[in-house]
Structures are given as C-alpha cells and as structure tokens.
Design a protein around this motif. Structure first.
Motif, PDB file in Angstrom:
ATOM      1  N   ALA A   1      15.989  17.890 -18.849  1.00 24.21           N
ATOM      2  CA  ALA A   1      16.951  18.877 -18.357  1.00 24.21           C
ATOM      3  C   ALA A   1      17.868  18.279 -17.296  1.00 24.21           C
ATOM      4  N   LYS A   2      17.368  17.251 -16.596  1.00 24.08           N
ATOM      5  CA  LYS A   2      18.158  16.600 -15.548  1.00 24.08           C
ATOM      6  C   LYS A   2      18.688  15.234 -15.980  1.00 24.08           C
ATOM      7  N   ASN A   3      18.451  14.861 -17.230  1.00 26.67           N
ATOM      8  CA  ASN A   3      18.892  13.537 -17.711  1.00 26.67           C
ATOM      9  C   ASN A   3      18.396  12.422 -16.783  1.00 26.67           C
ATOM     10  N   THR A   4      17.158  12.507 -16.384  1.00 32.45           N
ATOM     11  CA  THR A   4      16.632  11.565 -15.390  1.00 32.45           C
ATOM     12  C   THR A   4      15.252  11.064 -15.798  1.00 32.45           C
ATOM     13  N   VAL A   5      15.027   9.798 -15.541  1.00 34.63           N
ATOM     14  CA  VAL A   5      13.712   9.211 -15.722  1.00 34.63           C
ATOM     15  C   VAL A   5      13.257   8.675 -14.366  1.00 34.63           C
ATOM     16  N   TYR A   6      11.955   8.763 -14.110  1.00 30.51           N
ATOM     17  CA  TYR A   6      11.398   8.385 -12.825  1.00 30.51           C
ATOM     18  C   TYR A   6      10.347   7.284 -12.995  1.00 30.51           C
ATOM     19  N   LEU A   7      10.146   6.544 -11.928  1.00 30.54           N
ATOM     20  CA  LEU A   7       9.036   5.611 -11.858  1.00 30.54           C
ATOM     21  C   LEU A   7       8.360   5.812 -10.502  1.00 30.54           C
ATOM     22  N   GLN A   8       7.198   6.451 -10.536  1.00 30.81           N
ATOM     23  CA  GLN A   8       6.411   6.625  -9.321  1.00 30.81           C
ATOM     24  C   GLN A   8       5.556   5.385  -9.139  1.00 30.81           C
ATOM     25  N   MET A   9       5.717   4.734  -8.002  1.00 33.32           N
ATOM     26  CA  MET A   9       5.011   3.483  -7.740  1.00 33.32           C
ATOM     27  C   MET A   9       4.105   3.677  -6.537  1.00 33.32           C
ATOM     28  N   ASN A  10       2.820   3.577  -6.773  1.00 34.10           N
ATOM     29  CA  ASN A  10       1.823   3.726  -5.714  1.00 34.10           C
ATOM     30  C   ASN A  10       1.101   2.403  -5.481  1.00 34.10           C
TER      31      ASN A  10
ATOM     32  N   GLY B   1       0.793  -1.217   0.000  1.00 32.66           N
ATOM     33  CA  GLY B   1       0.000   0.000   0.000  1.00 32.66           C
ATOM     34  C   GLY B   1       0.829   1.273   0.000  1.00 32.66           C
ATOM     35  N   ASP B   2       2.112   1.149   0.310  1.00 34.37           N
ATOM     36  CA  ASP B   2       2.997   2.317   0.332  1.00 34.37           C
ATOM     37  C   ASP B   2       3.386   2.724  -1.081  1.00 34.37           C
ATOM     38  N   SER B   3       4.133   3.821  -1.146  1.00 32.25           N
ATOM     39  CA  SER B   3       4.622   4.349  -2.417  1.00 32.25           C
ATOM     40  C   SER B   3       6.141   4.471  -2.391  1.00 32.25           C
ATOM     41  N   LEU B   4       6.731   4.406  -3.567  1.00 28.60           N
ATOM     42  CA  LEU B   4       8.166   4.653  -3.763  1.00 28.60           C
ATOM     43  C   LEU B   4       8.338   5.364  -5.092  1.00 28.60           C
ATOM     44  N   ARG B   5       9.392   6.163  -5.183  1.00 26.26           N
ATOM     45  CA  ARG B   5       9.752   6.745  -6.468  1.00 26.26           C
ATOM     46  C   ARG B   5      11.183   6.347  -6.804  1.00 26.26           C
ATOM     47  N   LEU B   6      11.315   5.655  -7.913  1.00 26.24           N
ATOM     48  CA  LEU B   6      12.636   5.298  -8.415  1.00 26.24           C
ATOM     49  C   LEU B   6      13.140   6.381  -9.359  1.00 26.24           C
ATOM     50  N   SER B   7      14.441   6.580  -9.339  1.00 22.76           N
ATOM     51  CA  SER B   7      15.083   7.522 -10.258  1.00 22.76           C
ATOM     52  C   SER B   7      16.164   6.801 -11.035  1.00 22.76           C
ATOM     53  N   CYS B   8      16.390   7.265 -12.242  1.00 18.66           N
ATOM     54  CA  CYS B   8      17.462   6.730 -13.085  1.00 18.66           C
ATOM     55  C   CYS B   8      18.174   7.912 -13.719  1.00 18.66           C
TER      56      CYS B   8
END
Length: 121
Positions: A76-85, A15-22
């Motif tokens: 602009a930040k050369n980053t991709v995210y994955l928001q996991m809810n 049930g928690d959330s995490l955000r991954l960054s690359c």
C-alpha cells in the motif's frame, strides 16, 4: 520502469538496530520481487535478503544475516523494509534496494542509489 530510493542508513554501534526503507515509484510495485544487497569497500556486491512479489510472502536470507535481519514489504505504501538487529562491524556496507520482474510489462532489474550503514565496534 521503477525508481527506488533508500533511506535509514547511519552510524551505529555493534549490537544496535537499524531499519532501512526503500520507496518505489511507479505502478505494479506489488508484482516485483524486492531485495536488499550490500557492497563493502573492495568487495563484490552480495545478496542480503529478498521477498517475493505478486502476492507471495516467501522470504530468503543470506546465511550471514539469518536470524538478525528481517525483510518486509508494504504494498500500500510501495515500500520495502530491512530491519537489522544485533548489528556487527562486518555488516558495514552500502545497502542497495533491488526490484525485479521477469515478465512484461515493466520487466527489468532495478537498483536504488544505496544507503551507507556503518557499525562501529
């Protein structure tokens, strides 16, 4: 060539959330299609989500995460995210970032080292 470094994994409860960054090194990040894959112990690596490159905004998701995960990129930040809810125990895996470009220069399929996500019930 592109180098990818994932971060943001950890141990959470269902049930928690995490955000991954690359974070990606190198030029032309915006031209790469970016994706997230995952691999659980004893299983094949599977697709999770992807976002288009070259200014595109199209995203695609695996059915198992649709409506819960969101992929996004900040060129602009050369980053991709994955928001996991609404994480579930079956989301437990090593999550890998992927960059793909089919035409030169810089053509190739690149992977990060992975980040562990563990969801307890």
């Amino acid at each position: 060539q592109v180098q990818l470094v994932e971060s943001g994994g950890g141990l959470v409860q269902a049930g928690d959330s995490l955000r991954l960054s690359c974070a990606a090194s190198g030029r032309m990040f915006s031209s790469y299609a970016m994706g997230w894959f995952r691999q659980a112990p004893g299983k094949e690596r599977e697709f999770v989500a992807a976002v288009a490159g070259s200014g595109g905004t199209n995203t695609v998701y695996a059915d198992s995460v649709k409506g819960r995960f969101t992929i996004s990129r900040d060129n602009a930040k050369n980053t991709v995210y994955l928001q996991m809810n609404s994480l579930k125990p079956e989301d437990t895996s090593i999550y890998y970032c992927n960059a793909k470009r089919s035409v030169p220069p810089g053509a190739g399929n690149y992977w990060g080292q992975g980040t562990q996500v563990t969801v307890s019930s």
